[in-house]
Each structure stands twice: as C-alpha cells, then as structure tokens.
Design a protein around this motif. Structure first.
Motif, mmCIF file in Angstrom:
data_model
loop_
_atom_site.group_PDB
_atom_site.id
_atom_site.type_symbol
_atom_site.label_atom_id
_atom_site.label_comp_id
_atom_site.label_asym_id
_atom_site.label_seq_id
_atom_site.Cartn_x
_atom_site.Cartn_y
_atom_site.Cartn_z
ATOM 1 N N ALA A 186 -11.179 2.880 5.110
ATOM 2 C CA ALA A 186 -12.157 3.304 6.205
ATOM 3 C C ALA A 186 -11.802 4.724 6.428
ATOM 4 O O ALA A 186 -11.092 5.207 5.843
ATOM 5 N N ARG A 215 -2.063 -7.457 10.736
ATOM 6 C CA ARG A 215 -2.644 -6.288 11.248
ATOM 7 C C ARG A 215 -3.913 -6.023 10.737
ATOM 8 O O ARG A 215 -4.340 -6.505 10.027
ATOM 9 N N GLY A 254 -4.370 -1.998 2.203
ATOM 10 C CA GLY A 254 -4.937 -1.185 3.395
ATOM 11 C C GLY A 254 -6.706 -1.129 3.333
ATOM 12 O O GLY A 254 -7.005 -0.806 2.278
ATOM 13 N N ARG A 264 8.990 -4.457 9.495
ATOM 14 C CA ARG A 264 8.571 -5.386 10.722
ATOM 15 C C ARG A 264 7.586 -4.636 11.604
ATOM 16 O O ARG A 264 7.715 -3.479 12.196
ATOM 17 N N GLY A 265 6.385 -5.274 11.909
ATOM 18 C CA GLY A 265 5.311 -4.526 12.869
ATOM 19 C C GLY A 265 4.417 -3.906 11.972
ATOM 20 O O GLY A 265 3.370 -3.559 12.534
ATOM 21 N N ALA A 266 4.592 -3.574 10.972
ATOM 22 C CA ALA A 266 3.820 -2.532 9.908
ATOM 23 C C ALA A 266 2.696 -3.318 9.224
ATOM 24 O O ALA A 266 1.715 -2.996 8.937
ATOM 25 N N PHE A 292 -6.298 -3.856 9.963
ATOM 26 C CA PHE A 292 -6.740 -3.178 8.622
ATOM 27 C C PHE A 292 -6.121 -3.459 7.516
ATOM 28 O O PHE A 292 -6.256 -2.757 6.605
ATOM 29 N N LEU A 293 -5.549 -4.300 7.612
ATOM 30 C CA LEU A 293 -4.716 -4.954 6.131
ATOM 31 C C LEU A 293 -5.369 -6.190 5.568
ATOM 32 O O LEU A 293 -5.885 -7.179 6.331
ATOM 33 N N HIS A 345 4.466 -7.821 15.859
ATOM 34 C CA HIS A 345 5.869 -8.335 16.086
ATOM 35 C C HIS A 345 6.040 -9.666 16.797
ATOM 36 O O HIS A 345 6.723 -10.548 16.415
ATOM 37 N N PRO A 353 0.885 -1.161 -0.102
ATOM 38 C CA PRO A 353 -0.031 -0.111 0.073
ATOM 39 C C PRO A 353 0.920 1.418 -0.008
ATOM 40 O O PRO A 353 2.069 1.314 0.388
ATOM 41 N N HIS A 378 1.359 3.822 1.885
ATOM 42 C CA HIS A 378 1.743 4.256 3.018
ATOM 43 C C HIS A 378 3.311 3.501 3.143
ATOM 44 O O HIS A 378 4.275 4.122 3.736
ATOM 45 N N LEU A 379 3.099 2.146 2.895
ATOM 46 C CA LEU A 379 4.346 1.399 3.193
ATOM 47 C C LEU A 379 5.198 1.669 1.933
ATOM 48 O O LEU A 379 6.492 1.289 2.478
#
Lengths: 98, 399
Positions: free
Chosen positions: A96, A57, A93, A45-47, A59-60, A51, A7, A9-10
């Motif tokens: 929303a 996550r 993503g 990592r973590g996104a 919302f992904l 972790h 996405p 943002h990433l």
C-alpha cells in the motif's frame, strides 16, 4: 517444527533473521501458530492480531502453499505441508502507498 | 525481554558544517541530545554545549513512524519512544542508556470499562478505538512513571517503566466526552504538561476537544477553554470542541499557559481558567508549535503557517516569530532560515528548547530539516537536512 516468515518490519522488531521456527503443541492452526509465535516473541503481541479480539490486523495477510488463508477461521487446520514444516506460513504486509 | 542494540551512530553530518573547537567551559561540561521522531524512524542528534558540530545517528526503528520520543527529566538515560505503523500497530520502546539500545515494553492500551462513543466527523456516535500514541510525557521525578496521550483521545499512565498502562478514565468520563469530535488529523491527545509546583496538576489538550486540567492527579478533570473563540464550531465559545494545537508553559510559572490554537495564539494567566488572544502582529495566527524560552518566561516562539488549507509558511519564507513580552508584540527571526521557496510545515510536537545558559531552540520540518539556534533564536542553522518528514523534536540538556 513450524516455519514462519515475518514481514521485514516485524523481523526487525523481533530481532530475527530469516525464518522463525516454532514447536507447536496440538492441532496446527492459525491460532496455535500465532499463539506460539507470540509466546516466543512477546514484542509481536498486538502487531499481528488485535490484543483483545485476536483478529488479524487489516493490512496483514496469511499465505501458505500458494493460498491466501487470511479469511479462514483461526481454528481451521493449516495445510499438511505447514504442519510438517515442508512449507512456511507467511505473514505478509499488504502493499500500500505510493 | 532483553534489550537490543539500536543501529550504529553515524559520523558527524556534513550538513552540520565543519567541526569547531569549543572553547567555553559550559561547552566542555555539557551536552545536548536531540530526539527526532520521523515518518520513517527515529534519529538522535548529539552535540557538546557549543552546539556547533552534531553527530547524527543512523535510523532507529527504520520504516516505522515515530510520533514522539522523550527523555526522563529524572534520569536522562531513560528515554521512551512511541513507534507505530498502519500495518503493525503501536509499540512502545524504552531505552536505559540514552538511546543506544532499546527494549519493547507493553503496548496494550485498553480503555477503562466500556469505552462508549464520541462524535464522528458526520456527527454520528462512533465507538472509542485506540489507534496510536501521539505523545509520551515522563514524570518530572520518577523515571518509571510516564504518561501517554493517545488517539482516540485518552490519557494513560505507566508507573512501572512502560511494562503496563492504565487509563486515567476520569478525563473521558467527566461528561463532555461523547461530544468530542476528531480534527482532520484524528482525535488525538497530543499535549501533556506536568505542573512542577503542584504535583497533582496536569494540563492536557485534545484536537478537537480543547484543553483540560486535573488538580487531583488525574482522577477528575474539567475543560479549561473559557475565552477561546472558534468560528468553525456551531457555538464559537462552547465549553468543548476547540481545536487546540499545542500548549506550553515555563516551569517556574506554571499558572501562565500559552496556546497555539487552530487559529489564534492565546495566553492564560490563571492556569487555564480564562484565556485571551495574544496573536498581535503575527502575519497569520494559524500554526502548530509554541514554546517558551528556558530562562525568560515572557519570551515565546511560534511558527506561523499560512492557513488550515495551505500548510506552509506565508510567502515561502520560513520564519520563527518571537515575542519577548508574552505575546502581542512579535518579531520575525530569519537569519539562517530559508526566505524563499520554502513550503514545509512544522508539526505540533516538533519544537523544543534546551536549558543551557544561552537557550537553544530547535524545530523540525515536514521537509526533513532540523533547525537549531544556540542564541535564543537570533540565528539558525540546519543541523540535519534530509531526514524523513519530522513528527517531533525533543531536547535533553546533559550536564
């Protein structure tokens, strides 16, 4: 060669343009693809996954070959078209907000 | 991983007014860098010591929430930033060149041991879960040491420039943690004050648990809420449970603390051991920010907000209130601030001061304005007007 689409943002966070291309050893699964992605881009990592639990996550979503694979087991094989690189693995993503 | 460039700098913002010739020697030798965190990115505003003309950067980390950015007092080029997103979680960014380029550092905030539970909104036990970093407080002396206040409330420390984080778990473990309960904004540790005189003394505040102090560098903690009175909790004078919005101190007098509580402006003369109210003639004593003049320890600033249900200034008039007597006697500061039809809020981390001879005072609003006063609050200008909602404002005085 595995193709992954991040996405926006990433992409910005990892400083990449377009698709990410990864060499993945062994079985092609959500876990192996995401492990390879995080090895190449540690800032992710973590996104995408927690972790500690490695859960997606909330919302992904993970899409591939016109299918929503978000609820598939992380070690289930991905479609052949992903494994051969014919189709990309999409990290999306959720839409929303107003 | 390599540092990567931030987005480029814009030219001087027309909203900041015409560029002025700066004549004073102070102006020519000094500068100010204002770090602004917003709902959709970070912005860096820079000026010389005259503070008349401002350069406004393009957004850094556009689209992400920047709860807080703060520069190291020991190395002004070192800046830490908390970057987060409901989709993609928490990131910590570090700059070594004053915000020109950034490097993502470690974003693993793992609670020490078994996290346990705190109270949920309905009073039931709820597991401690990391959500985001609200506040980053760099060490006064070491650029590589930085503290992070997080939601769910805990304090973390990095001693390697953000490459790894360790919880100072004595805070949650001191005994009252299971009784803490979130405020409406979440159970956040939002204030970290490092004592410049007693290096092992740290003050923190949590919504809605209260204020706490350590005297041993974070190993052990105690609540410092005696004298607070909060009618929204079952026991208004309980040891914990108070919704503290912000603490402030003057660095030359760290035993004197000021507090903006949910309601009430408070003062402590004994490092938080006891508090007394100094709301005085304020039009409302609800608010979020509080800060202290850089050179006058008895001069303090608040921005009264109408109420906890109406998060905007009374009567549509944006007014900073200044006390030159350490509280109780307050004067409204209005010159340059909108005095009609203004319904913005000013969030808890969105006020700061510079340390130039004529102290500058800065605050940001949920309407996207950042206001600055170069004369201690007497007059104000919007140095930028149309940012996303402002979450935090910090100032670096560059000499």
């Amino acid at each position: 060669m595995i193709r992954v689409v991040l996405p926006a943002h990433l992409k910005m966070h990892a400083s990449v343009n377009g698709e990410v291309r990864l060499d993945v050893e062994g079985a092609i699964t959500q876990r192996s693809v995401l492990d390879a992605l995080e090895d190449s881009y540690p800032m992710l990592r973590g996104a995408i996954r927690d972790h500690a639990t490695k859960r997606r996550r909330p919302f992904l979503r993970f899409f591939a070959c016109q299918q929503d694979l978000s609820h598939e087991p992380p070690d289930a094989p991905l479609p052949d078209a992903i494994a051969t690189g014919a189709q990309p693995f999409l990290i999306v993503g959720a839409i929303a907000g107003g | 991983m390599p540092a990567r460039p931030g987005t480029g700098r814009g030219t001087a913002n027309p909203a900041a007014g015409a560029i002025s010739v700066v004549a004073t020697s102070e102006a020519s030798m000094t500068g100010v860098r204002v770090l602004v965190g917003t709902r959709k990115g970070a912005f860096i505003l820079e000026s010389d010591g005259g503070r008349k003309a401002w350069n406004v950067s393009e957004p850094h980390f556009g689209g992400w929430e920047l709860y807080h950015l703060k520069g190291s007092p020991a190395d002004p080029k070192r800046i830490y930033a908390s970057q987060s997103s409901g989709w993609f979680g928490q990131q910590i960014q570090r700059s070594n060149d004053g915000g020109k380029t950034w490097e993502a550092v470690d974003n693993t905030f793992a609670y020490d041991g078994v996290p346990g539970t705190h109270q949920w909104y309905d009073g039931t036990p709820h597991p401690w879960e990391f959500k985001r970093v609200w506040h980053l407080e760099p060490s006064l002396t070491d650029p590589d040491t930085v503290y992070a206040g997080v939601e769910d409330a805990a304090l973390f420390r990095s001693t390697d420039g953000g490459k790894s984080w360790k919880e100072l778990s004595g805070l949650r473990g001191h005994g009252s943690g299971p009784h803490w309960q979130p405020g409406a904004g979440g159970m956040c540790l939002h204030t970290i004050l490092l004592d410049p005189v007693e290096p092992k003394r740290i003050f923190i505040a949590i919504s809605a648990a209260g204020a706490f102090r350590t005297d041993d560098g974070g190993e052990t903690w105690k609540p410092i809420n005696k004298g607070l009175h909060s009618q929204y909790i079952p026991d208004p004078t309980a040891e914990v449970g108070h919704c503290v919005h912000r603490l402030a101190m003057h660095p030359t007098r760290p035993n004197v603390l000021f507090m903006q509580k949910h309601w009430d402006v408070m003062r402590s003369n004994d490092a938080g051991a006891s508090w007394h109210e100094v709301s005085g003639n304020l039009p409302t004593d609800f608010g979020f920010v509080i800060d202290v003049h850089a050179h006058e320890p008895e001069t303090i600033y608040v921005i009264p907000i109408k109420s906890d249900s109406e998060h905007f200034p009374p009567d549509g008039q944006l007014r900073v209130w200044r006390s030159r007597s350490g509280g109780n006697e307050w004067e409204p500061l209005t010159k340059g601030l909108p005095q009609a039809n203004c319904y913005v809020n000013v969030l808890r981390d969105a006020m700061a001061v510079d340390t130039l001879d004529s102290c500058g005072v800065y605050f940001g609003t949920t309407g996207g304005q950042v206001y600055a006063s170069a004369d201690g609050g007497d007059t104000w200008d919007a140095i930028v007007r149309d940012l996303p909602p402002v979450l935090s404002v910090e100032v670096q005085t560059l000499k």
